[in-house]
Motif scaffolding. Structure first.
Motif, PDB file in Angstrom:
ATOM      1  N   VAL A  70       0.844  -1.198   0.000  1.00  0.00           N
ATOM      2  CA  VAL A  70       0.000   0.000   0.000  1.00  0.00           C
ATOM      3  C   VAL A  70       0.876   1.243   0.000  1.00  0.00           C
ATOM      4  N   ASN A 127       2.333   1.728  -3.377  1.00  0.00           N
ATOM      5  CA  ASN A 127       1.340   2.271  -4.298  1.00  0.00           C
ATOM      6  C   ASN A 127       1.139   3.774  -4.093  1.00  0.00           C
ATOM      7  N   ARG A 128       1.087   4.215  -2.839  1.00  0.00           N
ATOM      8  CA  ARG A 128       0.924   5.647  -2.548  1.00  0.00           C
ATOM      9  C   ARG A 128       2.132   6.447  -3.052  1.00  0.00           C
ATOM     10  N   LEU A 175      -2.193   6.310   4.106  1.00  0.00           N
ATOM     11  CA  LEU A 175      -2.386   5.014   3.462  1.00  0.00           C
ATOM     12  C   LEU A 175      -3.846   4.730   3.124  1.00  0.00           C
TER      13      LEU A 175
END
Length: 422
Positions: free
Chosen positions: A277, A280-281, A309
């Motif tokens: 996560v 991805n951020r 997140l």
């Protein structure tokens, strides 16, 4: 393909899988008479995507997984008891050509462990790409890793044959790099980056004078950072990325969630899986810097050093700056429209173009592909109710947008409540 080469392929393709800085976009090499392959826009084969969305197959392979370094985060560190293999130059060249002729691949991604010293390894890699280009007339895509600490002469020669080159930073700060890889330093990484940039700028200058001058790394360079192996905040990581993007040659920074392949080393954090996560951020934040005109210190700062997140970075920024909204999409400039959550680059361009012919309403915005679920709190237009982030409050908007998905009937009732509040 003999059994010896097949065994090496199995070992070295497995060793190469942790390098994510692999792409095939940014250059065009047209097929020429007497050559094989071109670049437009099973085992050891990875898939990448061109700028126009076309999927291509690359042979992702290492020259060797032997290495003189003992980096804590690397599966190929010299202290690991793993199967080792090394291709000869001719074996790797013939393997690439055979895979291409069988239509298994369209390009090559070549990396390597370091054997003997950086220049020795780099010289063998250069021989591979040079022989592909000159002896076999291979005109397909080649992405080559530059070995940190390699000489300028070898980097310059490699740049004449590779479409893209990359040097991995791995750990964003020198202090933590020394903690996990005491034999390495950032100087050995940044010097090859500088050589590549100098070669590209010189090539551009030469080609202005002589159209026949050779191209040098026409697809630019990239790098990779490991996320979660050390204590750096997202602010530290994005600050490094922002500085790299100010270099005209840097095209991509890749973020690789730390995978605990060496769990026995107590210098590494004890985690069960990669922080996907967070990875991805970081990619979303990277996209904001590259295409949405955001600065790194706008996305993360001293007050908010890490990315949220639960929500994407653009929405997080918008909720922290409600004074910037609502934005009238019929009047605002392009740069401000880009900052509205739910509106992408293409949608923003379409808004600016379409409003020349009349004022836009909510239905037209939805047809343009705007995510109205997010955008409705941050914009005004002809028919959109004035229930923005100010009336709803940032806290309520965040709560609404992070709620788990409900049944359609429940969503319809909630939407009615928003549009026609009591």
């Amino acid at each position: 393909m003999n059994d010896n080469v097949l065994e090496k392929l199995t070992v070295l393709a497995e060793s190469a899988k942790y390098d994510v800085s692999c792409s095939s976009s940014g250059t065009i090499r047209k097929n020429k008479a007497g050559s094989i392959g071109n670049t437009v826009g099973g085992m050891g084969i990875c898939h990448s995507f061109t700028e126009d969305g076309r999927c291509v197959s690359l042979l992702k392979i290492m020259l060797t997984n032997n290495c003189i370094y003992d980096c804590a985060y690397c599966i190929n560190r010299r202290s690991n008891d793993i199967r080792r293999a090394t291709f000869t130059v001719q074996e790797l060249v013939e393997l690439t050509i055979e895979f291409y002729r069988r239509n298994y691949i369209e390009g090559l991604f070549l990396s390597s462990g370091v054997i003997n010293n950086p220049d020795y390894t780099m010289e063998r890699m250069v021989r591979v790409v040079k022989e592909l280009r000159t002896t076999y007339r291979y005109n397909g895509y080649i992405h080559m890793k530059s070995i940190p600490g390699a000489s300028q002469e070898l980097v310059n020669e490699a740049g004449l044959y590779a479409d893209r080159m990359s040097v991995n930073i791995e750990i964003p700060t020198e202090q933590n790099l020394k903690l996990l890889a005491p034999e390495k330093d950032h100087i050995s990484v940044y010097k090859p980056m500088q050589y590549i940039q100098q070669g590209m700028l010189q090539s551009l200058e030469d080609r202005r004078k002589f159209r026949s001058a050779p191209r040098f790394v026409p697809a630019g360079q990239s790098t990779q950072m490991i996320v979660g192996a050390t204590s750096e905040s997202d602010k530290d990581i994005l600050s490094v990325s922002s500085a790299l993007y100010r270099r005209p040659s840097m095209k991509r920074v890749y973020y690789s969630g730390f995978i605990p392949v060496n769990s026995y080393d107590n210098r590494l954090p004890a985690i069960k899986q990669a922080p996907l996560v967070r990875e991805n951020r970081l990619y979303q934040a990277d996209w904001l810097m590259r295409f949405y005109q955001f600065n790194a210190n706008e996305i993360v700062d001293d007050a908010y050093p890490n990315l949220d997140l639960e929500i994407d970075p653009k929405l997080s920024w918008a909720l922290r700056h409600p004074e910037m909204f609502p934005v009238d999409v019929n009047k605002a400039d392009y740069a401000l429209i880009l900052r509205i959550p739910g509106i992408g680059v293409k949608s923003a361009q379409l808004i600016v173009t379409s409003r020349r012919y009349g004022k836009l309403n909510a239905m037209q915005l939805k047809k343009m592909g705007i995510v109205m679920k997010k955008a409705q709190y941050f914009i005004t237009c002809n028919e959109l109710p004035m229930y923005t982030v100010h009336e709803a409050t940032p806290e309520y908007v965040r709560k609404i947008l992070t709620e788990p998905k409900k049944h359609k009937g429940d969503q319809d009732q909630r939407q009615l409540a928003i549009i026609f509040p009591d």
